[in-house]
Design a protein around this motif. Sequence first.
Motif, PDB file in Angstrom:
ATOM      1  N   ARG A 190       0.839  -1.207   0.000  1.00  0.00           N
ATOM      2  CA  ARG A 190       0.000   0.000   0.000  1.00  0.00           C
ATOM      3  C   ARG A 190       0.871   1.253   0.000  1.00  0.00           C
ATOM      4  O   ARG A 190       0.561   2.231  -0.689  1.00  0.00           O
ATOM      5  CB  ARG A 190      -0.920  -0.021   1.217  1.00  0.00           C
ATOM      6  CG  ARG A 190      -1.838   1.195   1.300  1.00  0.00           C
ATOM      7  CD  ARG A 190      -2.822   1.060   2.433  1.00  0.00           C
ATOM      8  NE  ARG A 190      -3.732   2.201   2.454  1.00  0.00           N
ATOM      9  CZ  ARG A 190      -5.008   2.131   2.738  1.00  0.00           C
ATOM     10  NH1 ARG A 190      -5.568   0.960   2.993  1.00  0.00           N
ATOM     11  NH2 ARG A 190      -5.757   3.208   2.747  1.00  0.00           N
ATOM     12  N   ASP A 213     -10.139  -2.641  -4.086  1.00  0.00           N
ATOM     13  CA  ASP A 213      -9.365  -2.238  -2.909  1.00  0.00           C
ATOM     14  C   ASP A 213      -8.382  -1.118  -3.259  1.00  0.00           C
ATOM     15  O   ASP A 213      -8.218  -0.157  -2.493  1.00  0.00           O
ATOM     16  CB  ASP A 213      -8.569  -3.426  -2.356  1.00  0.00           C
ATOM     17  CG  ASP A 213      -9.428  -4.404  -1.577  1.00  0.00           C
ATOM     18  OD1 ASP A 213     -10.590  -4.076  -1.271  1.00  0.00           O
ATOM     19  OD2 ASP A 213      -8.936  -5.516  -1.297  1.00  0.00           O
ATOM     20  N   ARG A 214      -7.735  -1.247  -4.398  1.00  0.00           N
ATOM     21  CA  ARG A 214      -6.740  -0.248  -4.785  1.00  0.00           C
ATOM     22  C   ARG A 214      -7.396   1.076  -5.179  1.00  0.00           C
ATOM     23  O   ARG A 214      -6.836   2.143  -4.943  1.00  0.00           O
ATOM     24  CB  ARG A 214      -5.874  -0.809  -5.911  1.00  0.00           C
ATOM     25  CG  ARG A 214      -4.851  -1.826  -5.373  1.00  0.00           C
ATOM     26  CD  ARG A 214      -4.457  -2.871  -6.388  1.00  0.00           C
ATOM     27  NE  ARG A 214      -3.484  -3.798  -5.828  1.00  0.00           N
ATOM     28  CZ  ARG A 214      -3.765  -4.776  -4.967  1.00  0.00           C
ATOM     29  NH1 ARG A 214      -4.996  -4.938  -4.523  1.00  0.00           N
ATOM     30  NH2 ARG A 214      -2.807  -5.579  -4.513  1.00  0.00           N
ATOM     31  N   PRO A 225     -12.444  -7.723  -5.806  1.00  0.00           N
ATOM     32  CA  PRO A 225     -12.013  -7.027  -4.579  1.00  0.00           C
ATOM     33  C   PRO A 225     -10.600  -6.479  -4.641  1.00  0.00           C
ATOM     34  O   PRO A 225     -10.341  -5.380  -4.139  1.00  0.00           O
ATOM     35  CB  PRO A 225     -12.143  -8.116  -3.506  1.00  0.00           C
ATOM     36  CG  PRO A 225     -13.186  -9.049  -4.034  1.00  0.00           C
ATOM     37  CD  PRO A 225     -12.994  -9.065  -5.526  1.00  0.00           C
ATOM     38  N   GLU A 226      -9.686  -7.221  -5.258  1.00  0.00           N
ATOM     39  CA  GLU A 226      -8.299  -6.754  -5.308  1.00  0.00           C
ATOM     40  C   GLU A 226      -8.181  -5.457  -6.104  1.00  0.00           C
ATOM     41  O   GLU A 226      -7.417  -4.553  -5.730  1.00  0.00           O
ATOM     42  CB  GLU A 226      -7.397  -7.835  -5.927  1.00  0.00           C
ATOM     43  CG  GLU A 226      -7.211  -9.071  -5.067  1.00  0.00           C
ATOM     44  CD  GLU A 226      -8.410 -10.018  -5.105  1.00  0.00           C
ATOM     45  OE1 GLU A 226      -8.466 -10.912  -4.251  1.00  0.00           O
ATOM     46  OE2 GLU A 226      -9.283  -9.853  -5.988  1.00  0.00           O
ATOM     47  N   GLY A 263     -17.114   1.043   2.074  1.00  0.00           N
ATOM     48  CA  GLY A 263     -16.042   0.051   2.164  1.00  0.00           C
ATOM     49  C   GLY A 263     -16.482  -1.378   1.977  1.00  0.00           C
ATOM     50  O   GLY A 263     -15.642  -2.284   2.071  1.00  0.00           O
ATOM     51  N   ARG A 270     -18.878  -0.479  -4.567  1.00  0.00           N
ATOM     52  CA  ARG A 270     -18.547  -0.471  -3.143  1.00  0.00           C
ATOM     53  C   ARG A 270     -19.275   0.676  -2.448  1.00  0.00           C
ATOM     54  O   ARG A 270     -19.345   1.785  -2.991  1.00  0.00           O
ATOM     55  CB  ARG A 270     -17.028  -0.356  -2.941  1.00  0.00           C
ATOM     56  CG  ARG A 270     -16.575  -0.579  -1.503  1.00  0.00           C
ATOM     57  CD  ARG A 270     -15.119  -0.997  -1.436  1.00  0.00           C
ATOM     58  NE  ARG A 270     -14.917  -2.345  -1.927  1.00  0.00           N
ATOM     59  CZ  ARG A 270     -13.742  -3.006  -1.890  1.00  0.00           C
ATOM     60  NH1 ARG A 270     -12.691  -2.402  -1.383  1.00  0.00           N
ATOM     61  NH2 ARG A 270     -13.631  -4.235  -2.363  1.00  0.00           N
ATOM     62  N   GLU A 324     -10.174   2.116  -3.797  1.00  0.00           N
ATOM     63  CA  GLU A 324     -10.607   2.677  -2.513  1.00  0.00           C
ATOM     64  C   GLU A 324      -9.472   3.403  -1.811  1.00  0.00           C
ATOM     65  O   GLU A 324      -9.696   4.431  -1.148  1.00  0.00           O
ATOM     66  CB  GLU A 324     -11.155   1.572  -1.609  1.00  0.00           C
ATOM     67  CG  GLU A 324     -11.700   2.088  -0.293  1.00  0.00           C
ATOM     68  CD  GLU A 324     -12.328   0.989   0.564  1.00  0.00           C
ATOM     69  OE1 GLU A 324     -12.617   1.278   1.748  1.00  0.00           O
ATOM     70  OE2 GLU A 324     -12.519  -0.118   0.059  1.00  0.00           O
ATOM     71  N   GLU A 325      -8.253   2.907  -1.943  1.00  0.00           N
ATOM     72  CA  GLU A 325      -7.109   3.583  -1.344  1.00  0.00           C
ATOM     73  C   GLU A 325      -6.952   5.015  -1.873  1.00  0.00           C
ATOM     74  O   GLU A 325      -6.429   5.884  -1.180  1.00  0.00           O
ATOM     75  CB  GLU A 325      -5.821   2.796  -1.644  1.00  0.00           C
ATOM     76  CG  GLU A 325      -5.744   1.443  -0.959  1.00  0.00           C
ATOM     77  CD  GLU A 325      -4.568   0.613  -1.449  1.00  0.00           C
ATOM     78  OE1 GLU A 325      -4.457  -0.552  -1.025  1.00  0.00           O
ATOM     79  OE2 GLU A 325      -3.765   1.129  -2.259  1.00  0.00           O
TER      80      GLU A 325
END
Length: 272
Positions: free
Chosen positions: A4, A101-102, A97-98, A267, A264, A104-105
Amino acid sequence: MTSREERRARFETDGFFIERAMIEPDAVARIEDEVIASIRANPPRAEGRQSIYFADRDYLVHCETAPSPTARNPEDLVAKVFNCHLYGETRRIAQCPEIVDRIEEILGGDLDCFQSQFIFKNPGVIGQPWHQDSLYFDFTHQPQVGVWLALSRATLENGCLWVLPGSHRERIHRHVPDRRPEANKGYLEIVDHDFDARRAVTMEKGDVLFFHSFLMHMSTDNIANERRAAMVYHFGRAGTEISPRVPESGRAALATVNRWMPVRRAGAPVPA
């Protein structure tokens, strides 16, 4: 995979980062198969000039203005297919999701996928000139994040992307029409910038590029004898709307290529 902290540093400094071998080969093959099957079931009707039409449900097909000289099959005439993220394997990857997830960061926990493009770069066709995606995304929330999934190798010969690291920190520059006679509909280019610091983004099948929507990027012509295929997704914050300054005609045009799909909320994944 990168950490991250590495991703954050690269995105802030360069405006992009790459995750190698992120998507499995079987998923890559299924995406290509489902889009090509739709084109073959609803093939282009005009050759030698660009045509735009809906094929099967929501797929919006843009054909090449100057098709590949080696064209044999219907898909060899096609430049891009929009709205693929609404269905099938392409939708599953948009909700992966992978990947999310990025996003969302960068953008937070309320996210939509609002556009996708299957990009065919068939042998002999031209690339797209220097541009910034947010020029096309005149929305109330900026920026967006692009996700470029390599469905084939992307090499210097077959027309890989080139990026200008750090250009995401600049404003949206003036774009002028691409004046090449073989330019596809909607091709605009930046001409008021120095691109000497450009960097080639070569990729292997299954690699994924994440990039800021202000990042200047382009692609070169395909001078190889192989297709350079990619699925490109664009993600934005939930609640994003078209800017009030966009006229009604522009809103109608955006509606054909922007189909907002929640991926999403707070979260948590949104069920398909």
